[in-house]
Enzyme design. Structure first.
Site, PDB file in Angstrom:
ATOM      1  CD  GLU A 307      -2.608   1.023   2.567  1.00  0.00           C
ATOM      2  OE1 GLU A 307      -2.977   1.641   3.446  1.00  0.00           O
ATOM      3  OE2 GLU A 307      -1.705   0.591   3.705  1.00  0.00           O
ATOM      4  CE  LYS A 369      -8.110   0.810   3.401  1.00  0.00           C
ATOM      5  NZ  LYS A 369      -7.340   1.665   4.832  1.00  0.00           N
ATOM      6  CB  CYS A 420      -4.740  -1.454   5.820  1.00  0.00           C
ATOM      7  SG  CYS A 420      -2.689  -0.693   6.958  1.00  0.00           S
TER       8      CYS A 420
END
Length: 560
Positions: A307, A369, A420
């Site tokens: 990321e 995301k 994440c």
């Protein structure tokens, strides 16, 4: 027979034989203070079960202690004890937020600890019922169910399941996911609380040498039978995971390389000047390409970057585009690039993406995301809160959430991209697997929280997800910890923090799904509903008991 009221003591004006009200109040305060301190200690002990401490048996100790402390208490007392345990638990667990500020640690810890208020109340209420360890375990699942969803989409950090990835409980994730693991841990702890409570009651009796007769000539042996049964059931629950088959056989494999480029500095300002982090990942990839060309390393089928590997939008910044293209061309295989991309339709918003970058055709399919982090990647009520909390101005743009799962074809592999903190959310990972992901990739950037214990806490989530879904999991981090996790939850490779490194591995690809994938969230909902219903039943029975002369009231139970 009573001979009338106690006489008045002329010195005090109180009835003889009765302690003064202040003395009774002082004793009650001391008693509750001890319970509060014990509850707070149980919260600290529970935090020590999680990384970076990794003392997983302490999860059983802490949950059992809270069960004993709330047993027989009033609902209000249980709620207070829940808060007393929850606040220190989250303060210790989330202390990695101190890089932002201790006020952030306390604020988030307090919000999360509020979920322990109904948990403590529910534990006290359900402890009035037979089989109370079972209802208590369901209430732990209900607490985590709520914390996983609210506020702002929830924050499931600190689930019991994430504390026991080194324990025999882990294989249970393949049957019912993280909720079933939490249930098993809490049930075992409740059963151990039964054993501990029986042992505590037996000690004074032994010291007094009592020969209490239970009416069957056993001299008090009968009360030991439930404790023995509870102990046996606790042991059976602990080892039950060994009976769960964890499917790991691969349909085929793919050769991967995971690039950890590193950052210039840890903390809030890890990004430094634009292009620095991107240059680190390009440099490491070029070195990998050189090793391949020289025959020192086998050429991978694909490369994975973390990321935020590119802090500039490669679609709008030619220098970023050229740098990524150079790396992909040198290594000769697709790269899954983590990048911040300006939203094309909504001005002022940014998307956190994983982009498949082909060495010949450039950027292709991407995943955005779905669950941006509140106050980290977007600011709720920005206009109002930023005036009060000026630190929020350090989040200049809000992240726009994606609307689909991260199933991407990266070279020959169909991978599921999860970015994440999304690894903490059951439904995001499960939907990704059910949409066809043959292995999972966790692209993450933990540079802000390096060397705080947060990367270790996130890594255990990857281990649980591997077993839950029967998938290999690759964690790619800018500064660490990057890792390759086998489908049985074993960490096969990992990097150190704040080092530039490259991991290479043959990643197993699987198509078979686990029972946890097929039944989804049904176990969590069922267990949570049972926990809530147990409280309702206890409440109704308590009211009915009071209606018949106070039998079974809280006060009488506490006297007993």
């Amino acid at each position: 027979m009573p001979s009338g009221p106690d006489p008045i003591d002329p010195a005090t004006g109180e009835r003889a034989g009765r302690p003064r009200l202040p003395a009774r109040l002082a004793r009650a305060v001391r008693r509750e203070a001890r319970r509060t301190a014990a509850a707070a200690a149980s919260g600290v002990v529970l935090a020590a079960a999680f990384p970076p401490y990794d003392l997983w048996p302490l999860a059983l100790v802490a949950v059992a202690a809270l069960g004993l402390l709330t047993r027989g208490r009033t609902v209000r007392q249980g709620a207070w004890l829940g808060l007393a345990a929850g606040l220190p638990f989250f303060l210790v667990l989330l202390k990695w937020l101190n890089v932002i500020g201790w006020d952030a640690v306390f604020g988030l810890a307090l919000v999360e600890a509020l979920f322990f208020v109904p948990l403590g109340a529910g534990l006290a209420l359900s402890s009035r019922l037979p089989l109370w360890p079972l209802w208590g375990a369901c209430l732990w699942v209900a607490e985590e169910w709520a914390r996983d969803r609210v506020p702002f989409g929830g924050f499931p950090w600190g689930r019991l399941a994430f504390a026991v990835t080194d324990s025999p409980f882990l294989p249970l994730a393949a049957l019912g996911g993280a909720p079933l693991v939490t249930f098993a841990v809490a049930l075992t702890a409740g059963l151990l609380a039964v054993v501990a409570g029986a042992a505590a009651r037996a000690v004074p009796l032994a010291r007094r040498g009592t020969g209490r007769n239970d009416g069957d000539g056993t001299g008090g042996a009968r009360p030991a039978r439930p404790a023995a049964a509870a102990g046996a059931l606790a042991a059976a629950t602990v080892v039950s995971g060994y009976a769960v088959p964890v499917p790991t056989e691969a349909a085929d494999t793919v050769r991967i390389a995971v690039v950890q480029g590193n950052v210039q500095q840890p903390g809030m300002d890890f990004l430094g000047r634009p292009m620095l982090i991107l240059s680190n990942h390009v440099e490491a990839t070029l070195e990998l390409a050189e090793d391949v060309d020289e025959g020192r390393v086998e050429r991978p089928d694909l490369v994975i970057w973390p990321e935020n590997a590119s802090d500039l939008d490669p679609h709008r910044h030619p220098q970023a585009y050229a740098a990524i293209d150079r790396a992909a061309g040198a290594v000769g295989v697709p790269i899954l690039v983590g990048a911040l991309v300006d939203h094309r339709e909504h001005e002022g918003y940014v998307e956190n993406q994983g982009i498949v970058w082909d060495p010949e055709t450039g950027p292709g399919a991407s995943y955005t995301k779905q669950h941006p982090v509140p106050f980290g990647e977007y600011v709720p009520y920005r206009e109002q809160l930023s005036k009060v909390i000026t630190r929020l101005q350090r989040v200049p743009r809000d992240f726009w959430p994606g609307e689909s799962t991260g199933v991407l074809d990266v070279g020959p592999a169909r991978l599921g991209d999860v970015i994440c903190f999304e690894v903490a959310y059951d439904e995001i990972v499960r939907d990704t697997v059910n949409d066809g992901a043959r292995a999972l990739v966790i692209q993450t950037n933990n540079a802000t929280y390096g060397r705080t214990g947060q990367p270790e806490q996130q890594l255990v989530m990857s281990r649980l997800r591997a077993v839950e879904h029967g998938r290999a999991v690759v964690t790619a981090a800018t500064s660490g910890i990057s890792a390759v996790v086998a489908p049985d939850g074993t960490i096969e490779q990992r990097t150190e923090e704040f080092t530039q490194d490259v991991l290479t591995a043959d990643l197993p690809l699987r198509d078979e799904t686990t029972l946890a994938d097929r039944i989804g969230s049904a176990p969590e909902w069922a267990l949570a509903i049972v926990g809530v219903l147990s409280c309702a039943v206890a409440h109704v029975l308590g009211r009915r008991g009071r209606a018949y002369g106070g039998i079974g009231t809280d006060e009488k139970r506490q006297q007993q």
